[in-house]
Design a protein around this motif. Structure first.
Motif, PDB file in Angstrom:
ATOM      1  N   VAL A   1       0.843  -1.194   0.000  1.00  0.00           N
ATOM      2  CA  VAL A   1       0.000   0.000   0.000  1.00  0.00           C
ATOM      3  C   VAL A   1       0.877   1.243   0.000  1.00  0.00           C
ATOM      4  O   VAL A   1       1.933   1.271   0.631  1.00  0.00           O
ATOM      5  N   TYR A   2       0.428   2.263  -0.682  1.00  0.00           N
ATOM      6  CA  TYR A   2       1.243   3.451  -0.913  1.00  0.00           C
ATOM      7  C   TYR A   2       0.444   4.746  -0.772  1.00  0.00           C
ATOM      8  O   TYR A   2       1.007   5.823  -0.812  1.00  0.00           O
ATOM      9  N   GLY A   3      -0.865   4.638  -0.633  1.00  0.00           N
ATOM     10  CA  GLY A   3      -1.732   5.816  -0.584  1.00  0.00           C
ATOM     11  C   GLY A   3      -2.554   5.846   0.676  1.00  0.00           C
ATOM     12  O   GLY A   3      -2.020   5.748   1.787  1.00  0.00           O
TER      13      GLY A   3
ATOM     14  N   ARG B   1       6.030   4.475  -9.417  1.00  0.00           N
ATOM     15  CA  ARG B   1       5.964   5.725  -8.660  1.00  0.00           C
ATOM     16  C   ARG B   1       4.553   5.921  -8.145  1.00  0.00           C
ATOM     17  O   ARG B   1       3.586   5.403  -8.710  1.00  0.00           O
ATOM     18  N   VAL B   2       4.451   6.664  -7.054  1.00  0.00           N
ATOM     19  CA  VAL B   2       3.160   6.999  -6.454  1.00  0.00           C
ATOM     20  C   VAL B   2       2.778   8.370  -7.010  1.00  0.00           C
ATOM     21  O   VAL B   2       3.349   9.384  -6.634  1.00  0.00           O
ATOM     22  N   ALA B   3       1.834   8.364  -7.935  1.00  0.00           N
ATOM     23  CA  ALA B   3       1.494   9.557  -8.702  1.00  0.00           C
ATOM     24  C   ALA B   3       0.263  10.264  -8.161  1.00  0.00           C
ATOM     25  O   ALA B   3      -0.710   9.623  -7.751  1.00  0.00           O
ATOM     26  N   ALA B   4       0.318  11.591  -8.206  1.00  0.00           N
ATOM     27  CA  ALA B   4      -0.876  12.394  -7.959  1.00  0.00           C
ATOM     28  C   ALA B   4      -1.828  12.165  -9.132  1.00  0.00           C
ATOM     29  O   ALA B   4      -1.399  11.911 -10.264  1.00  0.00           O
ATOM     30  N   LEU B   5      -3.120  12.243  -8.833  1.00  0.00           N
ATOM     31  CA  LEU B   5      -4.139  12.010  -9.851  1.00  0.00           C
ATOM     32  C   LEU B   5      -4.959  13.279 -10.059  1.00  0.00           C
ATOM     33  O   LEU B   5      -5.236  13.997  -9.091  1.00  0.00           O
TER      34      LEU B   5
ATOM     35  N   GLY C   1      -7.522  15.906  -9.974  1.00  0.00           N
ATOM     36  CA  GLY C   1      -8.768  16.169  -9.263  1.00  0.00           C
ATOM     37  C   GLY C   1      -9.085  15.221  -8.121  1.00  0.00           C
ATOM     38  O   GLY C   1     -10.187  15.258  -7.590  1.00  0.00           O
ATOM     39  N   LEU C   2      -8.129  14.360  -7.723  1.00  0.00           N
ATOM     40  CA  LEU C   2      -8.396  13.375  -6.675  1.00  0.00           C
ATOM     41  C   LEU C   2      -7.447  13.572  -5.496  1.00  0.00           C
ATOM     42  O   LEU C   2      -6.301  13.974  -5.659  1.00  0.00           O
ATOM     43  N   ALA C   3      -7.931  13.256  -4.304  1.00  0.00           N
ATOM     44  CA  ALA C   3      -7.125  13.407  -3.088  1.00  0.00           C
ATOM     45  C   ALA C   3      -6.179  12.238  -2.881  1.00  0.00           C
ATOM     46  O   ALA C   3      -5.227  12.336  -2.119  1.00  0.00           O
ATOM     47  N   TYR C   4      -6.448  11.124  -3.538  1.00  0.00           N
ATOM     48  CA  TYR C   4      -5.658   9.900  -3.357  1.00  0.00           C
ATOM     49  C   TYR C   4      -4.781   9.658  -4.585  1.00  0.00           C
ATOM     50  O   TYR C   4      -5.014  10.242  -5.650  1.00  0.00           O
TER      51      TYR C   4
ATOM     52  N   ALA D   1      -4.725   7.890 -16.781  1.00  0.00           N
ATOM     53  CA  ALA D   1      -3.660   8.887 -16.812  1.00  0.00           C
ATOM     54  C   ALA D   1      -3.412   9.445 -15.413  1.00  0.00           C
ATOM     55  O   ALA D   1      -4.342   9.621 -14.626  1.00  0.00           O
ATOM     56  N   ALA D   2      -2.158   9.700 -15.145  1.00  0.00           N
ATOM     57  CA  ALA D   2      -1.750  10.272 -13.854  1.00  0.00           C
ATOM     58  C   ALA D   2      -0.993  11.567 -14.110  1.00  0.00           C
ATOM     59  O   ALA D   2      -0.505  11.812 -15.219  1.00  0.00           O
ATOM     60  N   LEU D   3      -0.893  12.391 -13.094  1.00  0.00           N
ATOM     61  CA  LEU D   3      -0.113  13.617 -13.193  1.00  0.00           C
ATOM     62  C   LEU D   3       1.376  13.294 -13.090  1.00  0.00           C
ATOM     63  O   LEU D   3       1.758  12.257 -12.533  1.00  0.00           O
ATOM     64  N   PRO D   4       2.232  14.176 -13.584  1.00  0.00           N
ATOM     65  CA  PRO D   4       3.677  13.935 -13.464  1.00  0.00           C
ATOM     66  C   PRO D   4       4.195  14.136 -12.038  1.00  0.00           C
ATOM     67  O   PRO D   4       5.289  13.705 -11.707  1.00  0.00           O
ATOM     68  N   ASP D   5       3.373  14.759 -11.191  1.00  0.00           N
ATOM     69  CA  ASP D   5       3.779  15.040  -9.813  1.00  0.00           C
ATOM     70  C   ASP D   5       3.639  13.803  -8.932  1.00  0.00           C
ATOM     71  O   ASP D   5       2.752  12.973  -9.142  1.00  0.00           O
ATOM     72  N   ALA D   6       4.490  13.731  -7.932  1.00  0.00           N
ATOM     73  CA  ALA D   6       4.367  12.686  -6.913  1.00  0.00           C
ATOM     74  C   ALA D   6       3.257  13.073  -5.949  1.00  0.00           C
ATOM     75  O   ALA D   6       3.006  14.260  -5.701  1.00  0.00           O
ATOM     76  N   TRP D   7       2.562  12.060  -5.402  1.00  0.00           N
ATOM     77  CA  TRP D   7       1.549  12.285  -4.373  1.00  0.00           C
ATOM     78  C   TRP D   7       2.273  12.475  -3.049  1.00  0.00           C
ATOM     79  O   TRP D   7       3.222  11.756  -2.725  1.00  0.00           O
ATOM     80  N   ASP D   8       1.825  13.432  -2.263  1.00  0.00           N
ATOM     81  CA  ASP D   8       2.451  13.737  -0.985  1.00  0.00           C
ATOM     82  C   ASP D   8       1.571  13.252   0.161  1.00  0.00           C
ATOM     83  O   ASP D   8       0.543  13.859   0.458  1.00  0.00           O
ATOM     84  N   PRO D   9       1.962  12.131   0.816  1.00  0.00           N
ATOM     85  CA  PRO D   9       1.126  11.638   1.915  1.00  0.00           C
ATOM     86  C   PRO D   9       1.009  12.622   3.069  1.00  0.00           C
ATOM     87  O   PRO D   9      -0.002  12.616   3.781  1.00  0.00           O
ATOM     88  N   ALA D  10       1.992  13.491   3.254  1.00  0.00           N
ATOM     89  CA  ALA D  10       1.933  14.466   4.351  1.00  0.00           C
ATOM     90  C   ALA D  10       0.832  15.500   4.111  1.00  0.00           C
ATOM     91  O   ALA D  10       0.340  16.115   5.058  1.00  0.00           O
ATOM     92  N   ALA D  11       0.429  15.696   2.864  1.00  0.00           N
ATOM     93  CA  ALA D  11      -0.605  16.669   2.541  1.00  0.00           C
ATOM     94  C   ALA D  11      -2.011  16.059   2.551  1.00  0.00           C
ATOM     95  O   ALA D  11      -2.997  16.780   2.410  1.00  0.00           O
ATOM     96  N   PHE D  12      -2.095  14.744   2.738  1.00  0.00           N
ATOM     97  CA  PHE D  12      -3.388  14.064   2.727  1.00  0.00           C
ATOM     98  C   PHE D  12      -4.093  14.279   4.064  1.00  0.00           C
ATOM     99  O   PHE D  12      -3.519  14.084   5.125  1.00  0.00           O
TER     100      PHE D  12
END
Length: 136
Positions: free
Chosen positions: A6-8, A35-39, A41-44, A99-110
């Motif tokens: 799990v990564y998200g 990689r764990v990608a930001a999506l 319009g989504l929070a996860y 499709a995913a965004l080029p940005d990494a998802w930041d778990p600290a911002a969740f």
């Protein structure tokens, strides 16, 4: 039962507790080539193939019914694949299908506290035979 990488949102004990009624054993893990990608319009996030390393946790000791709950939670936007981990283990993982965004998802911002009620509501909507039993 196989372990689950799990990564998200599922990396947070509060989310697992809301979905499963318990927090299974968790251990740090990573997977090269992902990689764990930001999506959009989504929070996860979503796990996507890419150069680099995806950081997360392995959830160990899931019962079959618990794994079914997590599969339902992740829905059809993900496929379930077995991924090799950097420590030599293999685990199931939810891989993003779109499709995913080029940005990494930041778990600290969740915002975990805001997401817990979403998970509690999801659990409450499960058919009675799929809901985890309360301890006690």
């Amino acid at each position: 039962m196989p372990d689950l990488f799990v990564y998200g949102t599922l990396r947070f004990p509060e989310i697992l507790e809301a979905l499963l009624g318990r927090v299974p054993r968790l251990s740090p893990a990573s997977a090269d080539g992902w990689r764990v990608a930001a999506l959009p319009g989504l929070a996860y996030p979503g796990l996507v193939r890419a150069e680099g390393r995806a950081e997360g946790l392995v959830v160990e000791g899931l019962a079959e019914a618990e794994l079914e709950i997590l599969h339902a939670y992740e829905d059809d936007d993900y496929t379930v694949e077995t991924v090799p981990l950097t420590d030599g283990r293999r685990a199931l993982a939810y891989v993003w299908r779109h499709a995913a965004l080029p940005d990494a998802w930041d778990p600290a911002a969740f915002d975990v506290a805001a997401w817990v009620p979403v998970c509690v509501a999801f659990r409450a909507e499960l058919p009675r035979d799929r809901a985890p039993r309360e301890a006690g």
